[in-house]
Design a protein around this motif. Structure first.
Motif, short mmCIF file in Angstrom:
data_model
loop_
_atom_site.label_atom_id
_atom_site.label_comp_id
_atom_site.label_asym_id
_atom_site.label_seq_id
_atom_site.Cartn_x
_atom_site.Cartn_y
_atom_site.Cartn_z
N ALA A 157 0.83 -1.21 0.00
CA ALA A 157 0.00 0.00 0.00
C ALA A 157 0.86 1.25 0.00
N CYS A 158 1.95 1.24 0.78
CA CYS A 158 2.84 2.41 0.80
C CYS A 158 3.49 2.61 -0.58
N ALA A 159 3.86 1.50 -1.22
CA ALA A 159 4.43 1.61 -2.57
C ALA A 159 3.42 2.21 -3.53
N ALA A 160 2.15 1.80 -3.40
CA ALA A 160 1.10 2.35 -4.27
C ALA A 160 0.89 3.84 -4.00
N ALA A 161 1.16 4.27 -2.75
CA ALA A 161 1.03 5.69 -2.40
C ALA A 161 2.29 6.48 -2.72
N GLY A 162 3.34 5.80 -3.22
CA GLY A 162 4.52 6.49 -3.69
C GLY A 162 5.66 6.61 -2.71
N PHE A 163 5.72 5.79 -1.67
CA PHE A 163 6.83 5.91 -0.73
C PHE A 163 7.13 4.57 -0.07
N THR A 164 8.27 4.52 0.60
CA THR A 164 8.67 3.37 1.42
C THR A 164 8.75 3.84 2.86
N PRO A 165 8.07 3.19 3.79
CA PRO A 165 8.08 3.67 5.18
C PRO A 165 9.48 3.60 5.79
N ASP A 166 9.79 4.59 6.60
CA ASP A 166 11.08 4.68 7.30
C ASP A 166 10.88 4.15 8.72
N PHE A 167 11.21 2.89 8.92
CA PHE A 167 11.00 2.27 10.23
C PHE A 167 12.15 2.65 11.17
N VAL A 168 11.82 3.40 12.22
CA VAL A 168 12.83 3.79 13.21
C VAL A 168 12.77 2.91 14.45
N ALA A 169 11.68 2.18 14.58
CA ALA A 169 11.53 1.22 15.68
C ALA A 169 10.64 0.10 15.19
N LYS A 170 10.91 -1.10 15.69
CA LYS A 170 10.13 -2.26 15.26
C LYS A 170 9.66 -3.06 16.46
N SER A 171 8.44 -3.53 16.37
CA SER A 171 7.90 -4.42 17.39
C SER A 171 6.95 -5.38 16.70
N GLU A 172 7.02 -6.63 17.09
CA GLU A 172 6.10 -7.62 16.54
C GLU A 172 4.94 -7.86 17.49
N ASP A 173 4.75 -6.93 18.40
CA ASP A 173 3.67 -7.00 19.38
C ASP A 173 2.88 -5.70 19.29
N TYR A 174 1.57 -5.81 19.08
CA TYR A 174 0.75 -4.60 18.85
C TYR A 174 0.70 -3.69 20.07
N ALA A 175 0.67 -4.27 21.25
CA ALA A 175 0.64 -3.44 22.45
C ALA A 175 1.92 -2.63 22.58
#
Length: 290
Positions: free
Chosen positions: A207-225
Protein backbone atom coordinates in the motif's frame (compact mmCIF):
# COMPACT_ATOMS: atom_id res chain seq x y z
CA UNK A 1 -1.55 -66.75 12.26
CA UNK A 2 -5.06 -67.31 13.55
CA UNK A 3 -7.94 -66.08 11.40
CA UNK A 4 -10.21 -63.80 13.45
CA UNK A 5 -13.30 -64.61 11.35
CA UNK A 6 -12.79 -68.34 11.87
CA UNK A 7 -12.45 -67.72 15.60
CA UNK A 8 -15.90 -66.10 15.55
CA UNK A 9 -17.28 -69.15 13.73
CA UNK A 10 -15.79 -71.36 16.44
CA UNK A 11 -17.38 -69.17 19.10
CA UNK A 12 -20.78 -69.54 17.42
CA UNK A 13 -20.40 -73.35 17.41
CA UNK A 14 -19.37 -73.45 21.07
CA UNK A 15 -22.11 -71.09 22.31
CA UNK A 16 -24.84 -72.82 20.27
CA UNK A 17 -23.63 -76.35 21.04
CA UNK A 18 -23.67 -77.69 17.48
CA UNK A 19 -22.42 -77.08 13.98
CA UNK A 20 -25.97 -77.08 12.63
CA UNK A 21 -27.21 -74.45 15.09
CA UNK A 22 -24.17 -72.27 14.44
CA UNK A 23 -24.70 -72.54 10.68
CA UNK A 24 -28.32 -71.40 11.07
CA UNK A 25 -27.28 -68.45 13.24
CA UNK A 26 -24.53 -67.38 10.86
CA UNK A 27 -26.41 -68.00 7.63
CA UNK A 28 -23.86 -70.58 6.49
CA UNK A 29 -24.24 -74.21 5.51
CA UNK A 30 -23.13 -76.80 8.09
CA UNK A 31 -20.45 -77.91 5.66
CA UNK A 32 -19.04 -74.39 5.44
CA UNK A 33 -18.94 -74.07 9.24
CA UNK A 34 -17.14 -77.42 9.53
CA UNK A 35 -14.61 -76.28 6.92
CA UNK A 36 -13.95 -73.05 8.80
CA UNK A 37 -13.42 -74.89 12.09
CA UNK A 38 -11.14 -77.46 10.39
CA UNK A 39 -9.06 -74.65 8.87
CA UNK A 40 -8.78 -72.95 12.29
CA UNK A 41 -7.68 -76.23 13.87
CA UNK A 42 -4.96 -76.47 11.24
CA UNK A 43 -3.84 -72.92 12.08
CA UNK A 44 -3.91 -73.68 15.82
CA UNK A 45 -2.15 -77.02 15.41
CA UNK A 46 -4.54 -78.79 17.75
CA UNK A 47 -8.15 -80.01 18.02
CA UNK A 48 -10.66 -77.38 19.08
CA UNK A 49 -13.90 -79.43 19.24
CA UNK A 50 -14.86 -82.91 20.22
CA UNK A 51 -18.12 -84.70 19.47
CA UNK A 52 -20.52 -85.40 22.35
CA UNK A 53 -23.65 -87.26 21.22
CA UNK A 54 -25.29 -85.17 18.54
CA UNK A 55 -23.43 -82.04 19.53
CA UNK A 56 -19.90 -80.83 20.14
CA UNK A 57 -17.99 -79.34 23.03
CA UNK A 58 -14.77 -77.37 23.03
CA UNK A 59 -11.41 -78.75 24.00
CA UNK A 60 -9.18 -76.71 26.31
CA UNK A 61 -7.75 -75.00 23.23
CA UNK A 62 -11.26 -74.45 21.91
CA UNK A 63 -12.34 -72.79 25.17
CA UNK A 64 -9.24 -70.61 25.10
CA UNK A 65 -9.87 -69.37 21.57
CA UNK A 66 -13.58 -68.93 22.22
CA UNK A 67 -12.80 -66.65 25.14
CA UNK A 68 -10.43 -64.57 23.04
CA UNK A 69 -13.00 -64.44 20.23
CA UNK A 70 -15.51 -62.96 22.69
CA UNK A 71 -12.99 -60.32 23.75
CA UNK A 72 -12.24 -59.48 20.12
CA UNK A 73 -15.94 -59.20 19.34
CA UNK A 74 -16.45 -56.83 22.27
CA UNK A 75 -13.47 -54.70 21.22
CA UNK A 76 -14.75 -54.51 17.65
CA UNK A 77 -18.17 -53.43 18.92
CA UNK A 78 -16.55 -50.77 21.11
CA UNK A 79 -14.44 -49.58 18.17
CA UNK A 80 -17.55 -49.31 15.98
CA UNK A 81 -19.34 -47.30 18.68
CA UNK A 82 -16.34 -45.02 19.16
CA UNK A 83 -16.05 -44.52 15.41
CA UNK A 84 -19.75 -43.68 15.13
CA UNK A 85 -19.40 -41.15 17.96
CA UNK A 86 -16.37 -39.61 16.27
CA UNK A 87 -18.08 -39.38 12.87
CA UNK A 88 -21.16 -37.83 14.48
CA UNK A 89 -19.07 -35.23 16.31
CA UNK A 90 -19.94 -36.53 19.78
CA UNK A 91 -16.29 -37.21 20.64
CA UNK A 92 -12.85 -36.44 19.26
CA UNK A 93 -10.20 -33.76 19.42
CA UNK A 94 -9.65 -30.60 17.40
CA UNK A 95 -6.14 -29.13 17.33
CA UNK A 96 -6.41 -25.46 16.34
CA UNK A 97 -3.49 -23.17 15.57
CA UNK A 98 -4.01 -19.38 15.53
CA UNK A 99 -2.10 -16.10 15.74
CA UNK A 100 -2.47 -13.64 18.59
CA UNK A 101 -4.64 -10.88 17.13
CA UNK A 102 -7.45 -13.24 16.04
CA UNK A 103 -7.66 -14.94 19.42
CA UNK A 104 -9.89 -12.59 21.45
CA UNK A 105 -12.26 -11.32 18.77
CA UNK A 106 -12.47 -14.05 16.11
CA UNK A 107 -11.44 -17.38 17.60
CA UNK A 108 -12.77 -17.19 21.15
CA UNK A 109 -16.48 -16.81 20.25
CA UNK A 110 -16.17 -19.53 17.59
CA UNK A 111 -14.60 -21.98 20.06
CA UNK A 112 -17.28 -21.21 22.63
CA UNK A 113 -20.00 -22.01 20.07
CA UNK A 114 -18.36 -25.31 19.08
CA UNK A 115 -18.01 -26.32 22.74
CA UNK A 116 -21.75 -25.76 23.20
CA UNK A 117 -22.67 -27.72 20.06
CA UNK A 118 -20.11 -30.52 20.55
CA UNK A 119 -19.44 -30.77 24.30
CA UNK A 120 -17.73 -34.17 23.97
CA UNK A 121 -15.05 -32.85 21.61
CA UNK A 122 -11.77 -31.71 23.15
CA UNK A 123 -10.47 -28.47 21.60
CA UNK A 124 -6.76 -27.69 21.77
CA UNK A 125 -5.97 -24.10 20.64
CA UNK A 126 -2.26 -23.21 20.35
CA UNK A 127 -0.62 -19.91 19.40
CA UNK A 128 1.43 -19.89 16.19
CA UNK A 129 2.52 -17.51 13.42
CA UNK A 130 0.05 -16.17 10.81
CA UNK A 131 2.10 -17.60 7.94
CA UNK A 132 2.59 -21.10 9.35
CA UNK A 133 1.50 -23.89 6.99
CA UNK A 134 -0.84 -26.62 8.20
CA UNK A 135 1.31 -28.84 10.46
CA UNK A 136 0.71 -32.56 10.85
CA UNK A 137 -0.58 -32.16 14.40
CA UNK A 138 -3.23 -29.53 13.54
CA UNK A 139 -6.77 -29.89 12.22
CA UNK A 140 -7.27 -26.18 11.48
CA UNK A 141 -4.88 -23.24 11.20
CA UNK A 142 -5.88 -19.59 11.01
CA UNK A 143 -3.52 -17.95 8.52
CA UNK A 144 -3.01 -14.78 6.48
CA UNK A 145 -2.75 -15.21 2.71
CA UNK A 146 -2.93 -12.99 -0.33
CA UNK A 147 -6.28 -13.30 -2.16
CA UNK A 148 -5.83 -15.70 -5.03
CA UNK A 149 -2.91 -17.60 -3.50
CA UNK A 150 -3.16 -21.30 -4.23
CA UNK A 151 -3.32 -23.53 -1.14
CA UNK A 152 -0.83 -26.38 -0.68
CA UNK A 153 -1.91 -29.75 -2.14
CA UNK A 154 -4.58 -31.42 -0.04
CA UNK A 155 -5.41 -28.22 1.86
CA UNK A 156 -8.59 -26.16 1.57
CA UNK A 157 -8.61 -22.45 2.39
CA UNK A 158 -11.80 -20.84 3.68
CA UNK A 159 -11.84 -17.05 3.61
CA UNK A 160 -12.88 -15.69 6.99
CA UNK A 161 -12.59 -11.92 6.69
CA UNK A 162 -10.61 -8.91 5.54
CA UNK A 163 -8.85 -7.02 8.30
CA UNK A 164 -8.04 -3.41 7.40
CA UNK A 165 -5.01 -1.64 8.83
CA UNK A 166 -5.59 1.61 10.65
CA UNK A 167 -3.28 4.54 11.34
CA UNK A 168 -2.07 4.73 14.94
CA UNK A 169 -0.86 8.22 15.84
CA UNK A 170 0.35 9.98 18.98
CA UNK A 171 -2.53 11.84 20.63
CA UNK A 172 -1.02 15.25 19.79
CA UNK A 173 -0.18 14.46 16.17
CA UNK A 174 -1.57 17.00 13.63
CA UNK A 175 -3.33 14.25 11.68
CA UNK A 176 -5.09 12.99 14.81
CA UNK A 177 -7.83 15.61 14.28
CA UNK A 178 -8.80 14.03 10.92
CA UNK A 179 -11.41 11.28 10.71
CA UNK A 180 -9.63 9.60 7.79
CA UNK A 181 -5.93 9.74 6.92
CA UNK A 182 -4.57 9.56 3.38
CA UNK A 183 -1.71 7.07 3.43
CA UNK A 184 0.52 9.45 1.45
CA UNK A 185 0.29 11.96 4.33
CA UNK A 186 2.36 9.53 6.43
CA UNK A 187 5.19 9.38 3.88
CA UNK A 188 7.52 11.76 5.71
CA UNK A 189 6.87 10.36 9.18
CA UNK A 190 9.11 8.08 11.23
CA UNK A 191 7.42 4.68 11.45
CA UNK A 192 7.00 2.08 14.16
CA UNK A 193 6.85 -1.39 12.66
CA UNK A 194 4.06 -3.58 14.04
CA UNK A 195 4.54 -6.70 11.89
CA UNK A 196 7.36 -9.18 11.23
CA UNK A 197 8.39 -9.84 7.63
CA UNK A 198 5.76 -11.95 5.92
CA UNK A 199 2.11 -11.92 4.89
CA UNK A 200 1.05 -9.36 7.51
CA UNK A 201 3.76 -6.84 6.62
CA UNK A 202 3.35 -7.25 2.85
CA UNK A 203 -0.03 -5.38 2.64
CA UNK A 204 1.55 -2.40 4.42
CA UNK A 205 4.56 -2.27 2.13
CA UNK A 206 2.41 -2.79 -0.98
CA UNK A 207 0.00 0.00 0.00
CA UNK A 208 2.84 2.41 0.80
CA UNK A 209 4.43 1.61 -2.57
CA UNK A 210 1.10 2.35 -4.27
CA UNK A 211 1.03 5.69 -2.40
CA UNK A 212 4.52 6.49 -3.69
CA UNK A 213 6.83 5.91 -0.73
CA UNK A 214 8.67 3.37 1.42
CA UNK A 215 8.08 3.67 5.18
CA UNK A 216 11.08 4.68 7.30
CA UNK A 217 11.00 2.27 10.23
CA UNK A 218 12.83 3.79 13.21
CA UNK A 219 11.53 1.22 15.68
CA UNK A 220 10.13 -2.26 15.26
CA UNK A 221 7.90 -4.42 17.39
CA UNK A 222 6.10 -7.62 16.54
CA UNK A 223 3.67 -7.00 19.38
CA UNK A 224 0.75 -4.60 18.85
CA UNK A 225 0.64 -3.44 22.45
CA UNK A 226 4.34 -2.55 22.39
CA UNK A 227 3.97 -0.85 19.00
CA UNK A 228 1.19 1.32 20.45
CA UNK A 229 3.43 2.15 23.39
CA UNK A 230 6.20 3.27 21.04
CA UNK A 231 3.72 5.45 19.15
CA UNK A 232 2.33 6.94 22.37
CA UNK A 233 5.90 7.81 23.42
CA UNK A 234 6.30 9.80 20.18
CA UNK A 235 8.73 7.49 18.37
CA UNK A 236 6.63 7.46 15.22
CA UNK A 237 3.38 6.45 13.57
CA UNK A 238 2.21 2.93 12.82
CA UNK A 239 -0.33 0.84 10.96
CA UNK A 240 -2.05 -1.88 12.99
CA UNK A 241 -4.89 -4.14 11.82
CA UNK A 242 -8.31 -3.59 13.32
CA UNK A 243 -8.29 -6.99 15.04
CA UNK A 244 -5.02 -6.03 16.71
CA UNK A 245 -6.59 -2.96 18.30
CA UNK A 246 -9.04 -4.66 20.64
CA UNK A 247 -7.00 -3.15 23.51
CA UNK A 248 -6.06 0.45 22.78
CA UNK A 249 -3.33 2.45 24.43
CA UNK A 250 -4.74 5.67 25.97
CA UNK A 251 -1.93 7.69 24.44
CA UNK A 252 -2.76 7.02 20.78
CA UNK A 253 -5.37 8.07 18.25
CA UNK A 254 -6.64 5.49 15.74
CA UNK A 255 -7.86 6.65 12.35
CA UNK A 256 -9.04 4.93 9.18
CA UNK A 257 -6.62 4.93 6.24
CA UNK A 258 -7.44 5.46 2.57
CA UNK A 259 -5.84 5.84 -0.87
CA UNK A 260 -5.18 2.94 -0.53
CA UNK A 261 -6.43 1.12 2.54
CA UNK A 262 -3.99 -1.69 3.47
CA UNK A 263 -5.84 -4.91 4.21
CA UNK A 264 -4.80 -8.40 5.18
CA UNK A 265 -7.02 -11.40 4.38
CA UNK A 266 -7.53 -14.08 6.99
CA UNK A 267 -8.24 -17.70 6.08
CA UNK A 268 -8.81 -21.01 7.82
CA UNK A 269 -6.70 -23.83 6.42
CA UNK A 270 -7.91 -27.43 6.81
CA UNK A 271 -7.07 -30.71 5.14
CA UNK A 272 -9.54 -31.60 2.41
CA UNK A 273 -9.96 -35.14 3.77
CA UNK A 274 -11.02 -33.76 7.17
CA UNK A 275 -13.83 -31.48 6.08
CA UNK A 276 -16.51 -34.11 6.77
CA UNK A 277 -15.88 -33.94 10.54
CA UNK A 278 -18.96 -32.33 12.14
CA UNK A 279 -17.04 -30.43 14.83
CA UNK A 280 -14.54 -29.12 12.29
CA UNK A 281 -17.34 -28.01 9.97
CA UNK A 282 -19.02 -26.28 12.90
CA UNK A 283 -15.80 -24.44 13.74
CA UNK A 284 -15.36 -23.30 10.13
CA UNK A 285 -18.93 -22.00 10.05
CA UNK A 286 -18.50 -20.20 13.36
CA UNK A 287 -15.25 -18.57 12.25
CA UNK A 288 -16.86 -17.48 8.98
CA UNK A 289 -19.84 -15.99 10.86
CA UNK A 290 -22.42 -18.40 9.44
Amino acid sequence: MLDVRRMQVLRAVVTSGSVTAAAAALGYTPSAVSQQVAALEKEAGTALLERVGRGVRPTAAGRLLTGHAAIISQQVAEAETALADLRAGRTGRLAVRYFASVGPTLLAPALARVRREHPGVTIDPTLTDPDDPLPDDADLVVVVRRPGDEPPPGVRLTRLRSDAYQAVLPIGHPLAVARVVDLADLAGEPWVGSEPPGPCLDPILDACAAAGFTPDFVAKSEDYATAQGFVAAGLGVSLIPRLGLSARHPGVAVRRVRRPEPTRTIYAAVRTVSTDQPALRALLEALAGK
